[in-house]
Write a protein that holds these residues in place. Sequence first.
Motif, short mmCIF file in Angstrom:
data_model
loop_
_atom_site.label_atom_id
_atom_site.label_comp_id
_atom_site.label_asym_id
_atom_site.label_seq_id
_atom_site.Cartn_x
_atom_site.Cartn_y
_atom_site.Cartn_z
N ASP A 213 -43.62 4.84 -51.15
CA ASP A 213 -42.48 4.85 -52.08
C ASP A 213 -42.57 3.59 -52.92
N PHE A 214 -43.36 3.68 -53.99
CA PHE A 214 -43.68 2.49 -54.79
C PHE A 214 -42.64 2.20 -55.87
N GLY A 215 -41.59 3.05 -55.99
CA GLY A 215 -40.47 2.69 -56.85
C GLY A 215 -40.32 3.46 -58.14
N ILE B 210 -35.03 11.99 -60.32
CA ILE B 210 -36.03 12.46 -59.36
C ILE B 210 -36.80 11.25 -58.86
N SER B 211 -36.75 11.00 -57.56
CA SER B 211 -37.59 9.97 -56.98
C SER B 211 -39.00 10.53 -56.79
N VAL B 212 -40.01 9.74 -57.14
CA VAL B 212 -41.40 10.21 -57.09
C VAL B 212 -42.23 9.29 -56.18
N PRO B 213 -42.13 9.49 -54.87
CA PRO B 213 -43.00 8.72 -53.97
C PRO B 213 -44.39 9.33 -53.91
N LEU C 127 -41.18 -1.48 -58.94
CA LEU C 127 -42.45 -1.61 -58.22
C LEU C 127 -42.33 -2.60 -57.06
N ARG C 128 -42.88 -2.19 -55.91
CA ARG C 128 -43.08 -3.09 -54.77
C ARG C 128 -44.58 -3.20 -54.52
#
Length: 222
Positions: A206-208, A27-30, A117-118
């Motif tokens: 969308d920090f990763g 699951i991507s969590v933006p 992380l970006r």
Amino acid sequence: ALRRNFGGIFGIALRKVTFYGYQIRCISVPADIPKCLYNRGCMTHIHSEQLLEKDLEEIHPSLRDAVVMGGRVPNTSLRYRVYRDISSGTPHHSSLLQLPPLDLAPDVVITAAVLDLRYVSFAPRSPPPQLRVYLVQDLDEELHKHCLFATEELLPPEWEPRRILRKGYIDHPTMYCDGLNIYPEGKVHIEIVFDNNAGYLHIPGDFGLKLYYVPELGTPSD
């Protein structure tokens, strides 16, 4: 011994199978920037709200998908484009960002998480900022917090946050967290705590963050 790249591509594959498993789901969590809750000084930061179509070619390629529609360009049928991200606030403060509740399928077990992380930080003096990522369960108004990640000091890049549109963000080394076995009962959300120290930082929506869970699987006899 398998070190660094774990002996080559087969070592890397072995590590990934060990970490992710065969049946695990991602699951991507933006951070949905307009729907987040901003506390103790963190905020939405608008880098530009008057970008035109031709300007998109001049911004960093990694940001183009995150540009949203803005207000109407006067005397035309066109609209400006807007790019915004998340600012941790002012130096010497700790701030908090709360993401909207996660929409998780029933009977899942969160087993692992990854943070790619970006960020761009600014710190004219030491120490630079840090952040922590929590998974929070709201069980009958009692909060249970699970710390997924805590970064070291996030050193600034060569450019300041005001140049993010042109330069983008830097990539922090990937962080892994496994062996969680969290049953997400009740409402579940993600919180980010910014420890600004002598600076501050910016992260994109969308920090990763990605969560991994094991779905409820049928048996061979089903």
